[in-house]
Design a protein around this motif. Structure first.
Motif, PDB file in Angstrom:
ATOM      1  N   GLU A  73      38.846 -14.937  21.206  1.00  0.00           N
ATOM      2  CA  GLU A  73      38.702 -15.751  19.999  1.00  0.00           C
ATOM      3  C   GLU A  73      39.874 -16.700  19.804  1.00  0.00           C
ATOM      4  N   LEU A  74      41.091 -16.237  20.039  1.00  0.00           N
ATOM      5  CA  LEU A  74      42.268 -17.084  19.846  1.00  0.00           C
ATOM      6  C   LEU A  74      42.252 -18.275  20.796  1.00  0.00           C
ATOM      7  N   VAL A  75      41.873 -18.050  22.029  1.00  0.00           N
ATOM      8  CA  VAL A  75      41.794 -19.155  22.986  1.00  0.00           C
ATOM      9  C   VAL A  75      40.748 -20.168  22.535  1.00  0.00           C
ATOM     10  N   ARG A  76      39.606 -19.691  22.041  1.00  0.00           N
ATOM     11  CA  ARG A  76      38.570 -20.605  21.552  1.00  0.00           C
ATOM     12  C   ARG A  76      39.089 -21.413  20.360  1.00  0.00           C
ATOM     13  N   GLN A  77      39.850 -20.776  19.491  1.00  0.00           N
ATOM     14  CA  GLN A  77      40.406 -21.481  18.334  1.00  0.00           C
ATOM     15  C   GLN A  77      41.378 -22.575  18.769  1.00  0.00           C
ATOM     16  N   CYS A  78      42.226 -22.248  19.734  1.00  0.00           N
ATOM     17  CA  CYS A  78      43.181 -23.240  20.231  1.00  0.00           C
ATOM     18  C   CYS A  78      42.456 -24.401  20.915  1.00  0.00           C
TER      19      CYS A  78
ATOM     20  N   SER B 189      47.932 -25.973   8.152  1.00  0.00           N
ATOM     21  CA  SER B 189      48.003 -24.588   8.625  1.00  0.00           C
ATOM     22  C   SER B 189      49.098 -23.824   7.874  1.00  0.00           C
ATOM     23  N   PHE B 190      50.240 -24.464   7.667  1.00  0.00           N
ATOM     24  CA  PHE B 190      51.352 -23.849   6.937  1.00  0.00           C
ATOM     25  C   PHE B 190      50.944 -23.538   5.497  1.00  0.00           C
ATOM     26  N   GLY B 191      50.297 -24.505   4.843  1.00  0.00           N
ATOM     27  CA  GLY B 191      49.853 -24.277   3.471  1.00  0.00           C
ATOM     28  C   GLY B 191      48.868 -23.130   3.363  1.00  0.00           C
ATOM     29  N   LEU B 192      47.952 -23.026   4.311  1.00  0.00           N
ATOM     30  CA  LEU B 192      46.982 -21.932   4.307  1.00  0.00           C
ATOM     31  C   LEU B 192      47.672 -20.587   4.556  1.00  0.00           C
ATOM     32  N   CYS B 193      48.727 -20.591   5.379  1.00  0.00           N
ATOM     33  CA  CYS B 193      49.497 -19.359   5.578  1.00  0.00           C
ATOM     34  C   CYS B 193      50.168 -18.931   4.273  1.00  0.00           C
ATOM     35  N   VAL B 194      50.739 -19.887   3.562  1.00  0.00           N
ATOM     36  CA  VAL B 194      51.389 -19.585   2.288  1.00  0.00           C
ATOM     37  C   VAL B 194      50.392 -18.986   1.304  1.00  0.00           C
ATOM     38  N   MET B 195      49.165 -19.484   1.327  1.00  0.00           N
ATOM     39  CA  MET B 195      48.124 -18.996   0.415  1.00  0.00           C
ATOM     40  C   MET B 195      47.474 -17.707   0.906  1.00  0.00           C
ATOM     41  N   GLY B 196      47.875 -17.224   2.072  1.00  0.00           N
ATOM     42  CA  GLY B 196      47.294 -16.013   2.610  1.00  0.00           C
ATOM     43  C   GLY B 196      45.929 -16.212   3.225  1.00  0.00           C
TER      44      GLY B 196
ATOM     45  N   HIS C 219      45.513 -17.853   6.211  1.00  0.00           N
ATOM     46  CA  HIS C 219      45.689 -18.019   7.660  1.00  0.00           C
ATOM     47  C   HIS C 219      46.824 -17.107   8.090  1.00  0.00           C
ATOM     48  N   GLN C 220      46.762 -16.593   9.295  1.00  0.00           N
ATOM     49  CA  GLN C 220      47.759 -15.640   9.773  1.00  0.00           C
ATOM     50  C   GLN C 220      49.008 -16.372  10.261  1.00  0.00           C
ATOM     51  N   TRP C 221      50.166 -15.888   9.803  1.00  0.00           N
ATOM     52  CA  TRP C 221      51.419 -16.556  10.134  1.00  0.00           C
ATOM     53  C   TRP C 221      51.677 -16.606  11.632  1.00  0.00           C
ATOM     54  N   TRP C 222      51.308 -15.562  12.343  1.00  0.00           N
ATOM     55  CA  TRP C 222      51.625 -15.537  13.770  1.00  0.00           C
ATOM     56  C   TRP C 222      50.838 -16.578  14.550  1.00  0.00           C
ATOM     57  N   LYS C 223      49.739 -17.083  13.955  1.00  0.00           N
ATOM     58  CA  LYS C 223      48.956 -18.118  14.624  1.00  0.00           C
ATOM     59  C   LYS C 223      49.525 -19.520  14.383  1.00  0.00           C
ATOM     60  N   LEU C 224      50.403 -19.653  13.397  1.00  0.00           N
ATOM     61  CA  LEU C 224      50.913 -20.980  13.042  1.00  0.00           C
ATOM     62  C   LEU C 224      51.597 -21.691  14.214  1.00  0.00           C
ATOM     63  N   PRO C 225      52.507 -21.060  14.953  1.00  0.00           N
ATOM     64  CA  PRO C 225      53.118 -21.779  16.093  1.00  0.00           C
ATOM     65  C   PRO C 225      52.099 -22.195  17.153  1.00  0.00           C
ATOM     66  N   LEU C 226      51.122 -21.341  17.412  1.00  0.00           N
ATOM     67  CA  LEU C 226      50.109 -21.671  18.415  1.00  0.00           C
ATOM     68  C   LEU C 226      49.260 -22.853  17.963  1.00  0.00           C
ATOM     69  N   TYR C 227      48.799 -22.818  16.731  1.00  0.00           N
ATOM     70  CA  TYR C 227      48.009 -23.934  16.205  1.00  0.00           C
ATOM     71  C   TYR C 227      48.821 -25.224  16.264  1.00  0.00           C
ATOM     72  N   THR C 228      50.098 -25.146  15.909  1.00  0.00           N
ATOM     73  CA  THR C 228      50.942 -26.342  15.908  1.00  0.00           C
ATOM     74  C   THR C 228      51.063 -26.934  17.308  1.00  0.00           C
ATOM     75  N   VAL C 229      51.288 -26.078  18.293  1.00  0.00           N
ATOM     76  CA  VAL C 229      51.421 -26.549  19.674  1.00  0.00           C
ATOM     77  C   VAL C 229      50.148 -27.227  20.147  1.00  0.00           C
ATOM     78  N   PHE C 230      49.001 -26.612  19.900  1.00  0.00           N
ATOM     79  CA  PHE C 230      47.752 -27.158  20.425  1.00  0.00           C
ATOM     80  C   PHE C 230      47.270 -28.362  19.614  1.00  0.00           C
ATOM     81  N   GLN C 231      47.589 -28.422  18.331  1.00  0.00           N
ATOM     82  CA  GLN C 231      47.303 -29.631  17.557  1.00  0.00           C
ATOM     83  C   GLN C 231      48.129 -30.805  18.087  1.00  0.00           C
ATOM     84  N   THR C 232      49.390 -30.538  18.401  1.00  0.00           N
ATOM     85  CA  THR C 232      50.249 -31.586  18.945  1.00  0.00           C
ATOM     86  C   THR C 232      49.775 -32.026  20.325  1.00  0.00           C
ATOM     87  N   LEU C 233      49.352 -31.086  21.145  1.00  0.00           N
ATOM     88  CA  LEU C 233      48.829 -31.426  22.460  1.00  0.00           C
ATOM     89  C   LEU C 233      47.577 -32.290  22.347  1.00  0.00           C
ATOM     90  N   GLY C 234      46.695 -31.959  21.418  1.00  0.00           N
ATOM     91  CA  GLY C 234      45.497 -32.765  21.217  1.00  0.00           C
ATOM     92  C   GLY C 234      45.823 -34.181  20.798  1.00  0.00           C
TER      93      GLY C 234
END
Length: 285
Positions: free
Chosen positions: A13-18, A80-87, A89-104
């Motif tokens: 699932e995580l790979v599909r999300q990325c 993604s950060f705002g959603l983590c603050v609001m609970g 989105h999972q915090w541990w996914k934030l760096p991964l989402y950031t990397v793949f958003q930047t790559l896109g």
């Protein structure tokens, strides 16, 4: 073919999300930067600011339809950060989402460069510059207007991103007057359009660290040089930092003024206890 398909299917699932976030930000940047390239290289004979603004908004809408069911279509590390603050989105996914958003976003900028390569070279006579009458770096990333100070630009990005987060949270809040899920991408696209129309003149309303740094790194590598980081008194860090603060402000505003005041959800019915009470009443009768 069925065997090939089974071999290629991603089950994690995580790979599909990325993968979804890469494709989403790729489409977002492809639409928006291609429109900016068309406006610039045609010397505004085939579009103006409004057309580029619309293209970015439609790009957001298309990207959300592409990957919302897979990754949530966050498309933006600040969101993604705002959603983590609001609970939400999972915090541990934030760096991964950031990397793949930047790559896109990097890949989107590279594709626009390939698409408009001849037009850019014709417009610039082969000299790629960040500033000056034939500058083209702003096709890909944002730069401040000549009058804009770093401080005012920082405030601009905090306010713009805060507005974005307030609206995104409201549109997705099922306990508020939320939009139907299938219409949410359209409404978010309209919010982006409105922000561009209201708050776009200072620095092009990046509001998205990945949207800005991915194409900026690409232009550095593609021949525009280190000036992409030094131009505008070192402007590059503002779209990286200010949107995160703006996301924090926006989430706080929505939570304090709206979400925390929702009435508590009704307690779930205990079917067993309810049945026992009904039986007891029947026995007394």
């Amino acid at each position: 073919m069925k065997q090939v398909r089974r071999a290629l299917i991603v089950k994690n699932e995580l790979v599909r999300q990325c993968m979804g976030e890469i494709l989403g930000t790729f489409i977002l940047l492809l639409f928006g930067c291609a429109a900016a390239a068309q406006v610039k290289t045609s010397r505004e004979t085939k579009g103006q600011y409004l057309s580029a603004n619309i293209a970015f908004s439609v790009g957001v809408m298309a990207a959300m339809y592409l990957c919302k069911g897979v990754s949530g279509a966050q498309l933006n590390p600040a969101v993604s950060f705002g959603l983590c603050v609001m609970g939400k989105h999972q915090w541990w996914k934030l760096p991964l989402y950031t990397v793949f958003q930047t790559l896109g976003s990097f890949l989107g900028a590279a594709t626009v460069y390939a698409l408009y390569y001849d037009a850019i070279m014709d417009y610039t006579q082969g000299v790629l510059t960040v500033t000056g009458p034939h500058s083209t770096a702003h096709i890909f990333s944002t730069y401040p207007s000549n009058y804009l100070s770093i401080w005012n630009g920082f405030v601009d990005q905090v306010i713009g991103t805060a507005v974005l987060l307030v609206c995104v949270l409201a549109l997705g809040d099922r306990r508020n007057w939320a939009t139907p899920p299938e219409m949410e991408p359209v409404m978010v696209g309209l919010v982006i359009w409105a922000i561009g129309l209201c708050m776009g003149s200072n620095c092009g309303y990046p509001l998205n660290p990945a949207r800005d740094i991915g194409p900026r790194v690409f232009t550095y590598l593609a021949g525009w040089g280190s000036e992409v980081f030094s131009a505008g008194n070192g402007w590059f860090w503002v779209p990286l930092v200010a949107p995160f603060l703006g996301a924090l402000v926006g989430t706080a505003l929505y939570y304090v003024f709206v979400e925390m005041h929702h009435p508590p959800l009704e307690q779930p019915v205990n079917e067993e206890a309810l049945s026992w009470q009904q039986d007891a009443k029947a026995g007394c009768a």
